[in-house]
Design an enzyme around this catalytic site. Structure first.
Site, PDB file in Angstrom:
ATOM      1  N   ARG A  51       0.851  -1.203   0.000  1.00  0.00           N
ATOM      2  CA  ARG A  51       0.000   0.000   0.000  1.00  0.00           C
ATOM      3  C   ARG A  51       0.882   1.246   0.000  1.00  0.00           C
ATOM      4  O   ARG A  51       0.620   2.210  -0.700  1.00  0.00           O
ATOM      5  CB  ARG A  51      -0.961  -0.005   1.194  1.00  0.00           C
ATOM      6  CG  ARG A  51      -1.740   1.305   1.285  1.00  0.00           C
ATOM      7  CD  ARG A  51      -3.002   1.290   2.156  1.00  0.00           C
ATOM      8  NE  ARG A  51      -3.014   0.356   3.252  1.00  0.00           N
ATOM      9  CZ  ARG A  51      -2.315   0.501   4.393  1.00  0.00           C
ATOM     10  NH1 ARG A  51      -1.551   1.547   4.580  1.00  0.00           N
ATOM     11  NH2 ARG A  51      -2.401  -0.415   5.333  1.00  0.00           N
ATOM     12  N   TYR A 103     -16.810  18.252 -13.794  1.00  0.00           N
ATOM     13  CA  TYR A 103     -17.130  16.830 -13.908  1.00  0.00           C
ATOM     14  C   TYR A 103     -18.139  16.476 -12.802  1.00  0.00           C
ATOM     15  O   TYR A 103     -17.930  16.797 -11.627  1.00  0.00           O
ATOM     16  CB  TYR A 103     -15.851  15.999 -13.752  1.00  0.00           C
ATOM     17  CG  TYR A 103     -16.113  14.525 -13.783  1.00  0.00           C
ATOM     18  CD1 TYR A 103     -16.514  13.894 -14.963  1.00  0.00           C
ATOM     19  CD2 TYR A 103     -15.998  13.752 -12.641  1.00  0.00           C
ATOM     20  CE1 TYR A 103     -16.788  12.544 -14.993  1.00  0.00           C
ATOM     21  CE2 TYR A 103     -16.265  12.390 -12.667  1.00  0.00           C
ATOM     22  CZ  TYR A 103     -16.661  11.794 -13.845  1.00  0.00           C
ATOM     23  OH  TYR A 103     -16.938  10.455 -13.875  1.00  0.00           O
ATOM     24  N   LYS A 200      -9.141   7.681 -18.731  1.00  0.00           N
ATOM     25  CA  LYS A 200      -9.473   8.309 -20.008  1.00  0.00           C
ATOM     26  C   LYS A 200      -8.278   8.240 -20.972  1.00  0.00           C
ATOM     27  O   LYS A 200      -7.877   7.151 -21.336  1.00  0.00           O
ATOM     28  CB  LYS A 200      -9.957   9.737 -19.754  1.00  0.00           C
ATOM     29  CG  LYS A 200     -10.949   9.873 -18.579  1.00  0.00           C
ATOM     30  CD  LYS A 200     -12.273   9.164 -18.818  1.00  0.00           C
ATOM     31  CE  LYS A 200     -13.127   9.044 -17.559  1.00  0.00           C
ATOM     32  NZ  LYS A 200     -13.397  10.296 -16.857  1.00  0.00           N
TER      33      LYS A 200
HETATM   34  C1  PLP Z   1     -13.808  10.602 -15.503  1.00  0.00           C
HETATM   35  C2  PLP Z   1     -13.328  11.846 -14.858  1.00  0.00           C
HETATM   36  C3  PLP Z   1     -13.057  11.894 -13.479  1.00  0.00           C
HETATM   37  C4  PLP Z   1     -13.281  10.684 -12.581  1.00  0.00           C
HETATM   38  O1  PLP Z   1     -12.398   9.660 -12.874  1.00  0.00           O
HETATM   39  P1  PLP Z   1     -12.747   8.079 -12.702  1.00  0.00           P
HETATM   40  O2  PLP Z   1     -11.521   7.435 -13.227  1.00  0.00           O
HETATM   41  O3  PLP Z   1     -13.976   7.806 -13.500  1.00  0.00           O
HETATM   42  O4  PLP Z   1     -12.971   7.835 -11.256  1.00  0.00           O
HETATM   43  C5  PLP Z   1     -12.576  13.077 -12.956  1.00  0.00           C
HETATM   44  N1  PLP Z   1     -12.388  14.165 -13.724  1.00  0.00           N
HETATM   45  C6  PLP Z   1     -12.651  14.161 -15.049  1.00  0.00           C
HETATM   46  C7  PLP Z   1     -12.440  15.384 -15.852  1.00  0.00           C
HETATM   47  C8  PLP Z   1     -13.131  13.007 -15.660  1.00  0.00           C
HETATM   48  O5  PLP Z   1     -13.406  13.000 -16.966  1.00  0.00           O
END
Ligand code: PLP
Length: 396
Positions: A51, A103, A200
């Site tokens: 961790r 977001y 992403k």
């Molecule tokens: C998707 C997203 C998040 C959250 O991330 P996760 O990996 O889905 O937990 C935060 N900020 C932005 C701009 C995002 O597109």
């Protein structure tokens, strides 16, 4: 060799490839171990318990810190876990200034979770210095910025706002998910903390959920290491490896995402059934000049509004190559309906204020051939148009 002086394309392609001295493996191994043998009392190999620190994750964390020009990197189990870890810097009585077109998950975390711990937030257009001044309070501890925002692609002048924050003695936190360090490096423009939903573009293949944090400064980096270990929402070794595997091709993917998005945004802008297109690469987009100055390119997602909300349902039904799905930043094209999906947790009043209405679609353009993507969308709009016209003849 040290990768530090190489261009970003080379650093990305070589990510983890020169880190394994024993076997010379060019793909850094997955170290699944959670416990590490101590040579003797008071000694450590640098790894004690997974961790706190884990070999595969460490390579990823050092890479993202270097790519973002920060001092330390932290890999988390999701973007939300990364945000939660960052927000743990704050407590009872603290106040944050936050980008208005935010977001949805970040908004929910602040309003429904952090609020329980006495942390409050004010949502402003972070590109408006007057709005920032009036949002500021003596207990304000940080400003949280997304640029461009999602879905409306509002641009914040990072240099200007980060220097304003510095004068106020507060932290600047930038969500750099949409541009990645390939196109924009907020720490070089004055930010203290960068956060990524690595799910992403960094992962890039719609197959790994991950979050990354990068900090600037020794004290802040130490505090974040403490929070990261104490909270424990860390990324596992398999996912760390998969994320690095994705990041190796980030440069190529971002260039293609940008190229495709630019072509498709131009196609939609000229389309008679489309009211408006929100994409920072368009010369008439508000903040276009700022974006050009502070970033070396544009993201692969944009939003557009149909002239009539009746088009939305049939378009989403008729797209075939483009998937109707949440998320963004992967090689496959995805389209979402922000008002009912990603931004459903944001109150209607705020959504209306920024312009997330029932005519808006968000398109995460993949790396397929642009002509195939245009053909798919063009056909879907045409079929939607036909259905609406037929409906009018029947009922009119
Ligand atoms: C998707 C997203 C998040 C959250 O991330 P996760 O990996 O889905 O937990 C935060 N900020 C932005 C701009 C995002 O597109």
């Amino acid at each position: 060799m040290s990768l530090d002086n190489l261009r970003i394309e080379s650093r990305l392609a070589q990510l983890g490839s020169q880190e394994e001295p024993v076997t010379g493996a060019v793909s850094f191994p997955v170290y699944q171990a959670t416990a590490f043998r101590h040579p003797k009392l008071g000694q450590s190999t640098g790894f004690d318990y997974a961790r706190t620190k884990s070999p595969t994750r460490k390579v990823l964390e050092e890479a993202i810190a270097q790519l973002e020009s920060g001092d330390a990197g932290f890999a988390c189990s999701s973007g939300m876990a990364a945000l939660q870890t960052i927000f743990a810097l704050f407590g009872q009585g603290d106040h944050l200034i936050v980008s208005l077109d935010l977001y949805g998950g970040t908004y929910r975390l602040l309003e429904r979770i952090m609020s329980r711990f006495g942390v409050t937030a004010t949502y402003v257009d972070t590109n408006d210095l007057d709005a920032l001044e009036s949002g500021w309070k003596p207990n304000t501890k940080a400003i949280v910025i997304e640029t461009p925002t999602n879905p409306l692609m509002m641009i914040t002048d990072l240099e200007l706002v980060c220097s304003w924050a510095k004068k106020k003695g507060i932290l600047s936190i930038v969500d750099n998910t949409l541009l990645t360090p390939f196109f924009q490096r907020p720490i070089e423009l004055g930010a203290d903390i960068v956060i990524h939903s690595a799910t992403k573009y960094l992962g890039g293949h719609n197959d790994v959920l991950a979050g990354l944090i990068v900090t600037k400064g020794k004290e802040l980096s130490e505090e974040m290491a403490f929070l990261h270990n104490s909270i424990g929402a860390v990324l596992g070794p398999q996912d760390s490896w998969l994320l690095m595997r994705g990041m190796k091709t980030l440069a190529l993917r971002m260039e293609r995402h940008q190229e495709n998005a630019t072509k498709i945004a131009a196609f939609l802008k000229a389309h008679p059934q489309v009211e408006s297109v929100y994409y920072p690469a368009l010369p008439d987009h508000p903040g276009h000049e700022i974006q050009k100055r502070q970033s070396s390119g544009n993201t692969g997602i944009f939003s557009f509004k149909m002239k009539d909300a009746r088009y939305i349902e049939p378009i989403l039904r008729h797209i075939k190559l483009i998937a109707f799905a949440e998320s963004l930043g992967g090689v496959e094209s995805l389209m979402t309906y922000p008002a009912v999906q990603t931004h459903a947790d944001i109150p209607e009043a705020i959504r209306r204020q920024v312009g997330v209405d029932d005519k808006l679609l968000r398109y995460s353009v993949g790396i397929e051939h642009a002509d195939d993507l245009i053909a798919d969308l063009s056909r879907a709009i045409e079929l939607a148009h036909k259905e609406i016209e037929e409906g009018e003849t029947v009922h009119g």
